[in-house]
Write a protein that holds these residues in place. Structure first.
Motif, mmCIF file in Angstrom:
data_model
loop_
_atom_site.group_PDB
_atom_site.id
_atom_site.type_symbol
_atom_site.label_atom_id
_atom_site.label_comp_id
_atom_site.label_asym_id
_atom_site.label_seq_id
_atom_site.Cartn_x
_atom_site.Cartn_y
_atom_site.Cartn_z
ATOM 1 N N PRO A 156 31.807 27.198 32.698
ATOM 2 C CA PRO A 156 31.460 27.311 34.122
ATOM 3 C C PRO A 156 31.372 28.767 34.567
ATOM 4 N N SER A 158 32.369 30.097 37.245
ATOM 5 C CA SER A 158 33.620 30.546 37.853
ATOM 6 C C SER A 158 34.599 31.041 36.793
ATOM 7 N N GLU A 328 36.999 27.218 40.062
ATOM 8 C CA GLU A 328 36.302 25.979 40.403
ATOM 9 C C GLU A 328 35.567 25.388 39.201
ATOM 10 N N ASN A 329 35.519 24.067 39.176
ATOM 11 C CA ASN A 329 34.768 23.303 38.154
ATOM 12 C C ASN A 329 35.272 23.576 36.728
ATOM 13 N N THR A 390 33.976 21.377 26.464
ATOM 14 C CA THR A 390 32.863 21.516 27.407
ATOM 15 C C THR A 390 31.591 20.921 26.809
#
Length: 397
Positions: A156, A158, A328-329, A390
């Motif tokens: 991600p 972030s 986040e995420n 992921t």
């Protein structure tokens, strides 16, 4: 829909590598491997002599070997770019907002303190080794971001931003450690001269001088004064960078212009040359006893165990207590994998090892073994965790 040719499919990963963050990391891996090969080949004496034999002539007496020119002079450029990045982040980047910087700063501090504690737990009983406590406390930003680059959109945005910010704060910590703990025999006349030159650079900034030349000349004079002051000369690079203006002019700033002009030289010349000069480990005479001695074990354990333990536990605690939110995420497995990657400590760790044991080549060689082994394990383990935890986006696929 036309299917891509077999050649295009085969070449696509290689092309992506050369236009991504991964290339810098791969380049450093190749340079480190080449240095080790050369240091253990028939060219070993040539390699050692080229970097460490006294020069027939040098314009600066303190820099009487190629190795010293690289570590004390050329690496000042590396630290200058670090200083530019730090100032940009503090003034207008991720460190400008107190809420955004809270978690990366906490994680970076924990990521330096815990590896140092692990090191001292293993090697602190030997007074000769205690000075190396800061070796596993540093994170190599190019290596870590290079591994992240290999994973593409699986990580991600972030989490990428978090890793970059942690590495920048880590660099600030490493610079402070070098300035405070690896400085001896201060020469106050040169220190006062350094402060006066830095004051002059600040005055140029305050007077809104827009030409680069006075800043460049001032930075060179500052470097020479710091070199003779007893503080490590590379600190001058960071200090000089703090005086560079960050005012808009024609859509950009002098700081950004300098950073963009130097970042390529830094990534593809300065750091690789430093890596080649410092990563070569002469394995002749180093058996299992030396490879598993307290020093390499302490450095390796600090990088592999200390880094991930310090950073991951800090993020987990901050999130659970409501002090700061995790990126986040990002799932906890991804955060763990990123924490493991912070254990890649190539450039700054090698640099600190040279400062920690300046007169003992055997200890430097043992520290290099720990740095290279710990960084390799951290890179492979971090990549594996992130790869397994992921999934790539449709665009990446």
């Amino acid at each position: 829909m036309q299917q891509p040719s077999l050649i295009r499919v085969a070449v696509r990963p290689l092309r992506a590598l050369f236009v991504s963050d991964a290339f810098e990391g791969i380049l450093l891996i190749a340079i480190a491997a080449l240095a080790i090969i050369v240091a253990n080949s028939p060219l070993a004496d040539v390699y050692e002599g080229f970097f460490h034999d006294p020069l027939a002539w040098t314009p600066i007496a303190k820099l009487n070997t190629v190795h010293l020119w690289i570590n004390d002079a050329l690496m000042a450029v590396f630290f200058f770019v670090v200083g530019l990045e730090v100032k940009r982040e503090i003034v207008a980047g991720n460190l400008a907002d107190a809420r955004q910087r809270r978690l990366p700063v906490m994680a970076a501090v924990a990521g330096m303190a815990v590896p140092a504690a692990v090191y001292l737990l293993i090697a602190g009983g030997d007074p000769r080794l205690a000075n190396g406590w800061a070796i596993p406390a540093a994170t190599d930003i190019a290596f870590a971001m290079g591994v992240i680059g290999l994973l593409g959109s699986r990580v991600p945005a972030s989490l990428r931003l978090f890793l970059l910010t942690v590495a920048i704060v880590d660099d600030i910590g490493a610079v402070l450690v070098i300035a405070i703990f690896y400085t001896a025999n201060l020469k106050f006349a040169w220190l006062i001269a350094s402060l006066l030159v830095f004051g002059g650079l600040l005055a140029l900034n305050r007077a809104r001088v827009s030409m680069m030349t006075p800043y460049i000349l001032g930075a060179l004079v500052l470097w020479f004064c710091v070199l003779n002051s007893g503080i490590h000369a590379t600190i001058a690079g960071v200090v000089a960078a703090l005086a560079i203006p960050m005012r808009e002019r024609g859509g950009s700033t002098m700081l950004e212009t300098m950073e963009h002009a130097l970042v390529g030289w830094n990534a593809y010349l300065v750091v690789p040359l430093f890596g080649f000069a410092n990563a070569g480990v002469a394995l002749a005479g180093l058996g299992l006893e030396e490879a598993f001695a307290p020093l390499p074990l302490a450095v390796g354990a600090g990088l592999v165990l200390g880094k991930q333990l310090g950073i991951f536990s800090c993020i987990l605690t901050a999130d659970k207590l409501g002090i700061a939110k995790r990126p986040e995420n990002a799932g906890w497995a991804q955060i763990w994998g990123t924490s493991v990657l912070c254990g890649i400590g190539f450039t700054m760790s090698l640099f600190i090892a040279e400062l920690a044991f300046p007169t003992n080549r055997l200890l430097i060689e043992e520290a290099k073994i720990g740095i290279l082994a710990g960084s390799l394990v951290s890179a492979l383990l971090g990549y594996a965790v992130l790869r397994l935890s992921t999934k790539g986006s449709p665009a990446a696929a």
